[in-house]
Motif scaffolding. Structure first.
Motif, PDB file in Angstrom:
ATOM      1  N   GLN A 133      -4.233 -14.301 -11.505  1.00 16.07           N
ATOM      2  CA  GLN A 133      -5.386 -14.418 -10.616  1.00 16.07           C
ATOM      3  C   GLN A 133      -5.129 -15.406  -9.483  1.00 16.07           C
ATOM      4  O   GLN A 133      -5.537 -15.173  -8.344  1.00 16.07           O
ATOM      5  N   SER A 134      -4.444 -16.511  -9.778  1.00 16.31           N
ATOM      6  CA  SER A 134      -4.114 -17.478  -8.739  1.00 16.31           C
ATOM      7  C   SER A 134      -3.201 -16.859  -7.684  1.00 16.31           C
ATOM      8  O   SER A 134      -3.408 -17.044  -6.477  1.00 16.31           O
ATOM      9  N   ASP A 135      -2.196 -16.100  -8.139  1.00 18.00           N
ATOM     10  CA  ASP A 135      -1.279 -15.454  -7.202  1.00 18.00           C
ATOM     11  C   ASP A 135      -1.994 -14.395  -6.366  1.00 18.00           C
ATOM     12  O   ASP A 135      -1.708 -14.236  -5.162  1.00 18.00           O
ATOM     13  N   ILE A 136      -2.908 -13.664  -6.978  1.00 19.05           N
ATOM     14  CA  ILE A 136      -3.675 -12.671  -6.239  1.00 19.05           C
ATOM     15  C   ILE A 136      -4.497 -13.339  -5.138  1.00 19.05           C
ATOM     16  O   ILE A 136      -4.551 -12.856  -3.995  1.00 19.05           O
ATOM     17  N   THR A 137      -5.137 -14.448  -5.469  1.00 23.37           N
ATOM     18  CA  THR A 137      -5.938 -15.177  -4.476  1.00 23.37           C
ATOM     19  C   THR A 137      -5.086 -15.603  -3.290  1.00 23.37           C
ATOM     20  O   THR A 137      -5.469 -15.419  -2.125  1.00 23.37           O
ATOM     21  N   ASP A 138      -3.902 -16.161  -3.563  1.00 20.27           N
ATOM     22  CA  ASP A 138      -3.010 -16.588  -2.481  1.00 20.27           C
ATOM     23  C   ASP A 138      -2.509 -15.396  -1.675  1.00 20.27           C
ATOM     24  O   ASP A 138      -2.412 -15.460  -0.437  1.00 20.27           O
ATOM     25  N   ALA A 139      -2.177 -14.310  -2.363  1.00 20.72           N
ATOM     26  CA  ALA A 139      -1.687 -13.120  -1.663  1.00 20.72           C
ATOM     27  C   ALA A 139      -2.763 -12.539  -0.760  1.00 20.72           C
ATOM     28  O   ALA A 139      -2.484 -12.110   0.375  1.00 20.72           O
ATOM     29  N   GLU A 140      -3.979 -12.530  -1.247  1.00 20.97           N
ATOM     30  CA  GLU A 140      -5.086 -11.955  -0.486  1.00 20.97           C
ATOM     31  C   GLU A 140      -5.344 -12.724   0.809  1.00 20.97           C
ATOM     32  O   GLU A 140      -5.683 -12.134   1.833  1.00 20.97           O
ATOM     33  N   LEU A 141      -5.156 -14.043   0.767  1.00 21.75           N
ATOM     34  CA  LEU A 141      -5.348 -14.864   1.966  1.00 21.75           C
ATOM     35  C   LEU A 141      -4.239 -14.640   2.986  1.00 21.75           C
ATOM     36  O   LEU A 141      -4.466 -14.756   4.199  1.00 21.75           O
ATOM     37  N   ALA A 142      -3.043 -14.323   2.507  1.00 19.48           N
ATOM     38  CA  ALA A 142      -1.880 -14.229   3.392  1.00 19.48           C
ATOM     39  C   ALA A 142      -1.594 -12.817   3.889  1.00 19.48           C
ATOM     40  O   ALA A 142      -1.133 -12.617   5.011  1.00 19.48           O
ATOM     41  N   VAL A 143      -1.853 -11.818   3.033  1.00 20.66           N
ATOM     42  CA  VAL A 143      -1.547 -10.429   3.385  1.00 20.66           C
ATOM     43  C   VAL A 143      -2.835  -9.768   3.875  1.00 20.66           C
ATOM     44  O   VAL A 143      -3.660  -9.332   3.073  1.00 20.66           O
ATOM     45  N   THR A 144      -3.004  -9.703   5.165  1.00 19.90           N
ATOM     46  CA  THR A 144      -4.236  -9.168   5.752  1.00 19.90           C
ATOM     47  C   THR A 144      -4.016  -7.829   6.444  1.00 19.90           C
ATOM     48  O   THR A 144      -4.930  -7.323   7.099  1.00 19.90           O
ATOM     49  N   THR A 145      -2.826  -7.262   6.304  1.00 15.84           N
ATOM     50  CA  THR A 145      -2.538  -5.966   6.911  1.00 15.84           C
ATOM     51  C   THR A 145      -3.514  -4.920   6.400  1.00 15.84           C
ATOM     52  O   THR A 145      -3.677  -4.751   5.191  1.00 15.84           O
ATOM     53  N   ALA A 146      -4.173  -4.234   7.311  1.00 19.02           N
ATOM     54  CA  ALA A 146      -5.144  -3.210   6.916  1.00 19.02           C
ATOM     55  C   ALA A 146      -4.436  -2.086   6.168  1.00 19.02           C
ATOM     56  O   ALA A 146      -3.296  -1.723   6.472  1.00 19.02           O
ATOM     57  N   GLY A 147      -5.122  -1.542   5.188  1.00 21.31           N
ATOM     58  CA  GLY A 147      -4.537  -0.458   4.415  1.00 21.31           C
ATOM     59  C   GLY A 147      -4.567   0.863   5.155  1.00 21.31           C
ATOM     60  O   GLY A 147      -5.367   1.076   6.068  1.00 21.31           O
ATOM     61  N   SER A 148      -3.677   1.763   4.757  1.00 20.72           N
ATOM     62  CA  SER A 148      -3.665   3.126   5.285  1.00 20.72           C
ATOM     63  C   SER A 148      -2.986   4.011   4.260  1.00 20.72           C
ATOM     64  O   SER A 148      -2.175   3.547   3.451  1.00 20.72           O
ATOM     65  N   ALA A 149      -3.318   5.285   4.270  1.00 21.17           N
ATOM     66  CA  ALA A 149      -2.753   6.212   3.293  1.00 21.17           C
ATOM     67  C   ALA A 149      -1.232   6.224   3.382  1.00 21.17           C
ATOM     68  O   ALA A 149      -0.655   6.168   4.470  1.00 21.17           O
ATOM     69  N   ASN A 150      -0.579   6.273   2.217  1.00 22.80           N
ATOM     70  CA  ASN A 150       0.876   6.355   2.096  1.00 22.80           C
ATOM     71  C   ASN A 150       1.587   5.108   2.623  1.00 22.80           C
ATOM     72  O   ASN A 150       2.744   5.178   3.057  1.00 22.80           O
ATOM     73  N   ALA A 151       0.917   3.959   2.585  1.00 26.00           N
ATOM     74  CA  ALA A 151       1.525   2.721   3.064  1.00 26.00           C
ATOM     75  C   ALA A 151       2.793   2.416   2.270  1.00 26.00           C
ATOM     76  O   ALA A 151       2.811   2.498   1.046  1.00 26.00           O
ATOM     77  N   ILE A 152       3.853   2.046   2.977  1.00 27.76           N
ATOM     78  CA  ILE A 152       5.124   1.727   2.324  1.00 27.76           C
ATOM     79  C   ILE A 152       5.331   0.222   2.203  1.00 27.76           C
ATOM     80  O   ILE A 152       6.314  -0.224   1.610  1.00 27.76           O
ATOM     81  N   TYR A 153       4.424  -0.565   2.798  1.00 22.53           N
ATOM     82  CA  TYR A 153       4.446  -2.014   2.634  1.00 22.53           C
ATOM     83  C   TYR A 153       3.132  -2.457   2.006  1.00 22.53           C
ATOM     84  O   TYR A 153       2.128  -1.755   2.067  1.00 22.53           O
ATOM     85  N   LEU A 154       3.143  -3.650   1.441  1.00 26.22           N
ATOM     86  CA  LEU A 154       1.957  -4.192   0.801  1.00 26.22           C
ATOM     87  C   LEU A 154       0.832  -4.367   1.819  1.00 26.22           C
ATOM     88  O   LEU A 154       1.064  -4.852   2.927  1.00 26.22           O
ATOM     89  N   THR A 155      -0.377  -3.971   1.434  1.00 26.29           N
ATOM     90  CA  THR A 155      -1.544  -4.088   2.306  1.00 26.29           C
ATOM     91  C   THR A 155      -2.683  -4.760   1.554  1.00 26.29           C
ATOM     92  O   THR A 155      -2.631  -4.929   0.336  1.00 26.29           O
ATOM     93  N   ALA A 156      -3.721  -5.098   2.314  1.00 31.68           N
ATOM     94  CA  ALA A 156      -4.916  -5.688   1.698  1.00 31.68           C
ATOM     95  C   ALA A 156      -5.543  -4.722   0.698  1.00 31.68           C
ATOM     96  O   ALA A 156      -6.060  -5.141  -0.352  1.00 31.68           O
ATOM     97  N   ASP A 157      -5.497  -3.427   0.990  1.00 33.85           N
ATOM     98  CA  ASP A 157      -6.077  -2.444   0.069  1.00 33.85           C
ATOM     99  C   ASP A 157      -5.286  -2.352  -1.231  1.00 33.85           C
ATOM    100  O   ASP A 157      -5.873  -2.157  -2.311  1.00 33.85           O
ATOM    101  N   ALA A 158      -3.978  -2.484  -1.154  1.00 31.12           N
ATOM    102  CA  ALA A 158      -3.168  -2.471  -2.378  1.00 31.12           C
ATOM    103  C   ALA A 158      -3.533  -3.659  -3.261  1.00 31.12           C
ATOM    104  O   ALA A 158      -3.617  -3.528  -4.493  1.00 31.12           O
ATOM    105  N   ILE A 159      -3.780  -4.790  -2.652  1.00 27.97           N
ATOM    106  CA  ILE A 159      -4.184  -5.972  -3.426  1.00 27.97           C
ATOM    107  C   ILE A 159      -5.546  -5.733  -4.070  1.00 27.97           C
ATOM    108  O   ILE A 159      -5.781  -6.101  -5.225  1.00 27.97           O
ATOM    109  N   THR A 160      -6.453  -5.088  -3.347  1.00 19.91           N
ATOM    110  CA  THR A 160      -7.765  -4.758  -3.916  1.00 19.91           C
ATOM    111  C   THR A 160      -7.627  -3.820  -5.111  1.00 19.91           C
ATOM    112  O   THR A 160      -8.303  -3.987  -6.135  1.00 19.91           O
TER     113      THR A 160
END
Length: 432
Positions: A133-160
């Protein structure tokens, strides 16, 4: 994906297996098992590499070599994958999370920084999920790239999506529903068999939230799923004749009706032929691979971009979480069923939860999730083979998958216990 599914009621071993996965299939795991050690060391190797990357990137920040949001994003990505990997370890080597017992449930070591030769104690399952949970919180603050279908990189939606999985695992049902349902609008369910096939044969779909990129040049970065199909092209009949190591159990075959779009995509009826034996039966065809990776039609690829998060699973998480809270869940379940060509169900209460379980089985078949579902639901199941005669080994018929058994949790590798004086005890059910 293979080994967790071999361990369950998903498949039956055939005479072509050559003992592949036999110790998992027969529930004969032991602490010196090479596959167990390899998996444990592989996952901790990922965590080690993530911790090393975090350490070096933080050093570069302190020294002024790298600054700004981009380096923070990379650190956030590393923390996400550390959390993701910790969960994969916990799912296999720990009990299902119980909020009433988590502070006493045995966990696994949680390396939160890069160290060589560190000897960490296993701690509790509460410790593991606290770090996740701590790592998720930190990742969520840092990775703000908007999600999109078939994303090949980590996005905010993947974290959700990952947050939804974790919330369900921790019995935080209101948040599991909230996180899962928040992704519906951005990732609409497909509505026909053609697009369902496209998701698995071309790695393109409105439903895919995150799938790390694989190209023809990088196929070796993902494992082959050939043992579920092993098709040899027969020119005379213009079809594949299969010699799979494992075939689907009959109860899985029975779950799919003719109207289900997944029939013919996730499983198909084929000629099964091996060692002079021949029969007609159902094989798992979900992973015959991205057709753009094939050199010709007679050679299947058996490789895809790994679908780490799909919106279909979010509907299942939402349905299960609602059912756990108040006996509901028919809404998201029926939406998913209709998208797969099925009629809605009017089931309620325990019958509805059984329908949710069946839909998990249909939709997530072969994706390595069945073991974790059995543990989370605390259910026991039995195998029931397809009627394929001597093609099957019959060795695993007597195995009953008992969620109450100590051995539903895999053993800690003996090397870890022998080399780490601080680790603690072996999992119950396995000799020290």
């Amino acid at each position: 994906l293979y080994l967790t599914d071999y361990f369950t009621d998903l498949v039956t071993e055939t005479n072509a297996s050559g003992n592949t996965g036999a110790f998992f299939y027969l529930w004969m795991l032991y602490a010196n098992d090479q596959d167990i050690s390899s998996m444990w060391n592989g996952y901790y190797g990922i965590i080690r590499d993530a911790n090393y990357a975090i350490m070096k990137m933080e050093e570069s920040q302190r020294e002024g070599v790298a600054t700004g949001a981009e380096i923070n994003m990379y650190i956030g990505e590393m923390k996400f994958f550390r959390a993701y990997t910790l969960r994969q370890l916990a799912l296999r080597f720990c009990e299902a999370y119980d909020p009433d017992k988590a502070t006493t449930q045995p966990g696994i070591p949680v390396p939160d920084k890069y160290e060589t030769g560190s000897h960490l104690e296993r701690g509790t399952l509460a410790d593991v999920y606290k770090q996740i949970q701590s790592d998720i919180t930190d990742a969520e603050l840092a990775v703000t790239t908007a999600g999109s279908a078939n994303a090949i990189y980590l996005t905010a939606d993947a974290i959700t999506a990952f947050k939804a999985q974790i919330a369900l695992q921790m019995h935080d049902y209101p948040n599991a529903s909230k996180y899962a349902s928040s992704l519906y609008e951005a990732y609409p369910l497909i509505k026909n068999k053609e697009h369902l096939e496209q998701m698995w044969r071309e790695d393109v779909s409105t439903e895919t939230i995150f799938q790390p990129e694989v190209t023809r040049a990088t196929l070796a970065t993902v494992g082959s799923m050939q043992p579920y199909y092993f098709g040899q092209w027969q020119e005379s009949s213009k079809q594949y004749v299969c010699a799979p190591y494992y075939v689907l159990e009959q109860k899985y075959v029975d779950l799919y009706s003719a109207e289900d779009y997944r029939m013919g995509v996730y499983l198909e009826k084929a000629r099964i032929q091996m060692a002079g034996l021949s029969n007609s039966g159902y094989v798992l065809s979900k992973f015959i691979g991205n057709k753009t990776f094939q050199t010709d039609r007679t050679q299947l690829a058996y490789r895809n971009m790994p679908k780490i998060f799909r919106v279909a699973q979010m509907y299942l998480i939402d349905a299960e979480a609602q059912n756990r809270q108040n006996g509901g869940g028919a809404g998201p379940l029926n939406t998913l069923r209709q998208s797969r060509g099925l009629e809605t169900t009017n089931a309620t209460g325990d019958d509805l939860f059984e329908e949710i379980q069946k839909e998990y089985m249909r939709e997530m078949v072969g994706e390595g999730q069945r073991l974790f579902d059995i543990k989370r639901w605390e259910i026991s199941v039995k195998r029931n083979n397809q009627a394929l005669g001597s093609i099957l080994t019959r060795r695993g018929d007597a195995v009953s998958i008992n969620a109450a058994s100590d051995r539903i949790v895999w053993p800690i590798p003996q090397d870890e216990i022998s080399n780490n004086p601080n680790f603690g005890s072996q999992n119950p059910g396995y000799a020290q």
